[in-house]
Design a protein around this motif. Structure first.
Motif, mmCIF file in Angstrom:
data_model
loop_
_atom_site.group_PDB
_atom_site.id
_atom_site.type_symbol
_atom_site.label_atom_id
_atom_site.label_comp_id
_atom_site.label_asym_id
_atom_site.label_seq_id
_atom_site.Cartn_x
_atom_site.Cartn_y
_atom_site.Cartn_z
ATOM 1 N N GLU A 153 0.792 -0.918 0.069
ATOM 2 C CA GLU A 153 -0.192 0.056 -0.077
ATOM 3 C C GLU A 153 0.713 1.158 0.167
ATOM 4 O OE1 GLU A 153 -3.405 1.058 2.438
ATOM 5 O OE2 GLU A 153 -3.658 -1.053 2.752
ATOM 6 N N ALA A 154 1.782 1.474 0.837
ATOM 7 C CA ALA A 154 2.963 2.296 0.863
ATOM 8 C C ALA A 154 3.555 2.687 -0.472
ATOM 9 C CB ALA A 154 3.920 2.156 1.989
ATOM 10 N N LYS A 155 4.078 1.393 -1.336
ATOM 11 C CA LYS A 155 4.775 1.776 -2.516
ATOM 12 C C LYS A 155 3.526 2.154 -3.647
ATOM 13 C CE LYS A 155 8.111 1.368 -5.369
ATOM 14 N NZ LYS A 155 9.246 2.312 -5.126
ATOM 15 N N VAL A 156 2.382 1.722 -3.517
ATOM 16 C CA VAL A 156 1.292 2.202 -4.381
ATOM 17 C C VAL A 156 1.112 3.806 -4.185
ATOM 18 C CG1 VAL A 156 -1.201 2.087 -5.025
ATOM 19 C CG2 VAL A 156 0.088 -0.090 -4.663
ATOM 20 N N ARG A 157 0.992 4.268 -2.868
ATOM 21 C CA ARG A 157 0.870 5.742 -2.499
ATOM 22 C C ARG A 157 2.062 6.294 -2.965
ATOM 23 N NH1 ARG A 157 1.159 5.497 2.786
ATOM 24 N NH2 ARG A 157 -0.451 4.027 2.864
ATOM 25 N N GLU A 158 3.087 5.951 -2.928
ATOM 26 C CA GLU A 158 4.464 6.454 -3.315
ATOM 27 C C GLU A 158 4.321 6.711 -4.637
ATOM 28 O OE1 GLU A 158 9.162 5.520 -3.620
ATOM 29 O OE2 GLU A 158 8.104 4.845 -1.865
ATOM 30 N N LEU A 159 4.090 5.831 -5.311
ATOM 31 C CA LEU A 159 4.080 5.853 -6.927
ATOM 32 C C LEU A 159 2.849 6.607 -7.595
ATOM 33 C CD1 LEU A 159 4.731 2.069 -8.080
ATOM 34 C CD2 LEU A 159 6.218 4.154 -8.253
ATOM 35 N N GLU B 194 5.752 3.663 -16.908
ATOM 36 C CA GLU B 194 6.156 2.848 -16.096
ATOM 37 C C GLU B 194 5.568 2.790 -15.031
ATOM 38 O OE1 GLU B 194 10.222 2.556 -13.462
ATOM 39 O OE2 GLU B 194 10.913 2.659 -15.793
ATOM 40 N N ILE B 195 5.302 3.998 -14.378
ATOM 41 C CA ILE B 195 4.207 4.051 -13.185
ATOM 42 C C ILE B 195 2.928 3.706 -13.440
ATOM 43 C CG2 ILE B 195 3.297 5.689 -11.271
ATOM 44 C CD1 ILE B 195 6.199 7.246 -11.511
ATOM 45 N N GLU B 196 2.399 4.037 -14.584
ATOM 46 C CA GLU B 196 1.090 3.706 -15.052
ATOM 47 C C GLU B 196 1.072 2.249 -15.117
ATOM 48 O OE1 GLU B 196 -0.577 7.981 -16.784
ATOM 49 O OE2 GLU B 196 0.146 6.529 -18.364
ATOM 50 N N ALA C 187 2.883 -0.235 -13.595
ATOM 51 C CA ALA C 187 2.831 -0.710 -12.404
ATOM 52 C C ALA C 187 1.472 -0.582 -11.433
ATOM 53 C CB ALA C 187 4.100 -0.009 -11.745
ATOM 54 N N LEU C 188 1.145 0.555 -11.669
ATOM 55 C CA LEU C 188 -0.351 0.546 -10.899
ATOM 56 C C LEU C 188 -1.576 -0.080 -11.584
ATOM 57 C CD1 LEU C 188 0.198 4.580 -10.336
ATOM 58 C CD2 LEU C 188 0.407 2.578 -8.480
ATOM 59 N N ALA C 189 -1.422 -0.236 -12.801
ATOM 60 C CA ALA C 189 -2.672 -1.058 -13.298
ATOM 61 C C ALA C 189 -2.480 -2.605 -12.964
ATOM 62 C CB ALA C 189 -2.313 -0.904 -14.864
ATOM 63 N N LYS C 190 -1.180 -3.075 -12.811
ATOM 64 C CA LYS C 190 -1.002 -4.269 -12.394
ATOM 65 C C LYS C 190 -1.277 -4.554 -10.627
ATOM 66 C CE LYS C 190 2.293 -5.201 -15.628
ATOM 67 N NZ LYS C 190 3.827 -5.560 -16.073
ATOM 68 N N ALA C 191 -1.309 -3.280 -9.937
ATOM 69 C CA ALA C 191 -1.509 -3.260 -8.521
ATOM 70 C C ALA C 191 -2.873 -3.887 -8.073
ATOM 71 C CB ALA C 191 -1.005 -1.988 -7.957
#
Length: 69
Positions: free
Chosen positions: A5-11, A61-63, A65-69
């Motif tokens: 959750e923290a990494k998702v928030r950071e991204l 890249e971020i988008e 990663a977030l799409a897979k989260a």
């Protein structure tokens, strides 16, 4: 890879910064470089173009990663 959750928030925060701060700044820099001459022939213009490409790549890249989260 599972994102915390923290990494998702950071991204998300990084993505917001890139889109709302960094991208508009680079667009302004590109416009300024264009006014000064051809972007591809001036060192300053090339540097701005390279920064733009890096920012756009990071956004994608971020988008992804977030799409897979």
């Amino acid at each position: 890879m599972q994102l915390t959750e923290a990494k998702v928030r950071e991204l998300r925060e990084e993505l917001d910064y890139l889109k709302r701060v960094k991208r508009p700044k680079l667009l302004a820099d590109i416009a300024e470089a264009r006014e000064a001459g051809d972007l591809t022939n001036s060192p300053g213009g090339q540097a701005v173009q390279e920064k733009w490409e890096l920012v756009e790549a990071r956004i994608q890249e971020i988008e992804a990663a977030l799409a897979k989260a």
